[in-house]
Design a protein around this motif. Structure first.
Motif, short mmCIF file in Angstrom:
data_model
loop_
_atom_site.label_atom_id
_atom_site.label_comp_id
_atom_site.label_asym_id
_atom_site.label_seq_id
_atom_site.Cartn_x
_atom_site.Cartn_y
_atom_site.Cartn_z
N MET A 110 -6.23 -7.18 -0.91
CA MET A 110 -6.88 -6.52 -0.95
C MET A 110 -8.26 -7.52 -1.86
O MET A 110 -8.03 -7.98 -3.06
CB MET A 110 -6.61 -5.29 -2.51
N LEU A 142 -8.75 4.38 -1.96
CA LEU A 142 -8.22 2.74 -1.48
C LEU A 142 -8.15 1.94 -0.84
O LEU A 142 -8.43 1.30 0.37
CB LEU A 142 -6.85 2.63 -1.89
N TYR A 170 -9.55 -4.90 3.01
CA TYR A 170 -7.65 -5.88 2.57
C TYR A 170 -7.41 -7.12 3.81
O TYR A 170 -8.82 -7.04 4.83
CB TYR A 170 -7.01 -5.27 3.32
N THR A 194 1.03 -1.21 -0.40
CA THR A 194 0.16 -0.01 0.09
C THR A 194 1.15 1.26 -0.21
O THR A 194 2.04 1.14 0.17
CB THR A 194 -0.30 -0.58 1.18
#
Ligand SMILES: [Zn+2]
Length: 389
Positions: free
Chosen positions: A21, A349, A31, A13
């Protein structure tokens, strides 16, 4: 990747965590560790980044797909505007082809959203807008395109343009543009009143090209901030270039930066060598700054590839951003800051965000900005759209 429910394992990440993920139905679901039997794609230690966002580009101007035009230096803006129109008017390769090549390059580099300016005046009419609308439609499943109706020949200086901008905003343009209201239009207040009047009428945002330097440019930024506040358009107004900020004294800069932050006016920079708006004081004042590639192989510039990581690298070099947190901030110029300006929902994200991201061959964000990796694996709207794992 055709399945819409899978795990991307072995990725890193932006904050440096190695994890997996879960993606389902076009969204990041979370995640962790994949359950037995899950559909798995190995990211091979690649770094995960949110989709890159092109904050400023000219799809109707690019000359890709045509022979190298040859360039001259040292001409004035007005001379270039006139020369460009003659040159482009004689081209046999249409905007759809030229602009399409640039859109495809941006997608392959990991751009998921893009803001483009299209030239509108009495000679072009709405032909450039119509062509870029067709490009938007053609690539709708691979990139989101936002269009600025751009008066490249001026508004007051080019009779008929104001009416055409009005129509453009009804027929698909998302924002109203503007250009050097003193140098081009000879009437800063009058020109800006038309731009902001159209923004108010159509409930649209504003993105003005401002190359004018020195005290005149700073005065115009004040006029723009004043109109932004008056119409409650905070967060929806951008000034592109704003070289005057790069020429201002520290006192002038901090006063103007405060005015811009209070009004909610953001600044777009292509990170030029001269007169680039200084990032640190603008950030300190709370001004949102973002980057765009601007002119790529067109009548204005021979340079450019469409790669936003390269643009962030240039910005970091120009401003001597070298510490890890500064290189993260350079990435933000082409991701989070632009997403905020465009008002993107579900961008990022975090669990619940859209599957708009890319994987790059680099161990960390600072190394990605310092030496942009060539290899990109790009996901858009839940699907793999460029590169291979
Ligand atoms: Zn531009």
């Amino acid at each position: 990747m055709t399945t819409n429910d899978f795990w991307l394992t072995n990725l890193v990440t932006p904050s440096g965590e190695r994890t997996a993920m879960h993606v389902a139905a076009g969204r990041i679901s979370g995640y962790g560790t994949p359950p037995a039997g899950a559909s798995i794609t190995d990211a091979n230690s690649r770094l995960l980044l949110p989709a890159l966002i092109e904050g400023h580009v000219h799809l109707d101007k690019v000359l890709w797909g045509t022979p190298w035009p040859g360039y001259r230096s040292g001409t004035t803006v007005k001379e270039r505007i006139a020369r460009e129109k003659t040159f482009r008017g004689a081209l046999s390769v249409p905007v759809e082809t030229r602009g399409g090549l640039l859109v495809e390059a941006e997608i392959a580099f990991g751009t998921g959203h893009l803001r483009t300016h299209v030239d509108i005046d009495a000679d072009w009419g709405l032909t450039n807008l119509e062509a870029v609308l067709r490009i938007r439609e053609r690539y709708a499943d691979r990139i989101d395109i936002e269009i600025v109706a751009f008066p490249q020949s001026g508004i007051l200086a080019a009779p008929g343009t104001a009416d055409l901008l009005d129509v453009a905003l009804r027929e698909g343009a998302d924002l109203i543009g503007g250009l050097d209201p003193a140098y081009i239009d000879g009437d800063p207040k009058g020109s800006l009143d038309i731009v902001f009047g159209l923004a108010e009428k159509h409930h649209k945002g504003v993105d003005i090209h401002l190359h004018e330097g020195g005290p005149l440019g700073l005065f115009e930024l004040d006029l723009i901030a004043e109109r932004t506040r008056a119409l409650s358009l905070g967060g929806k107004v951008t000034v592109s270039h704003a070289y005057c900020l790069g020429q201002a004294s520290p006192d002038e800069l901090s006063a103007t930066a405060e005015t811009l932050a209070r009004a909610g006016v953001s600044i777009m920079t292509s990170a030029p060598e001269h007169s680039m708006p200084p990032l640190r004081p603008l950030w300190a004042a709370g001004v949102t700054v973002f980057c765009g590639n601007d002119n790529i192989r067109d009548s204005w510039s021979p340079f450019g590839t469409g790669d936003l990581l390269e643009r962030a690298n240039i910005a970091a070099r120009q401003q001597n951003l070298v510490a890890d947190d500064e290189l993260h901030a350079a990435l933000n110029l082409i991701t989070g800051a632009t997403a905020k300006v465009m008002g993107l929902q579900g961008y990022g994200l975090s669990p619940g965000d859209r599957v708009d991201f890319l994987l790059v061959d680099a161990p960390s964000v600072p190394e990605t900005i310092a030496s942009p990796p060539r290899n990109r694996v790009v996901y858009k709207a839940g699907k793999l759209v460029a590169g291979t794992l």
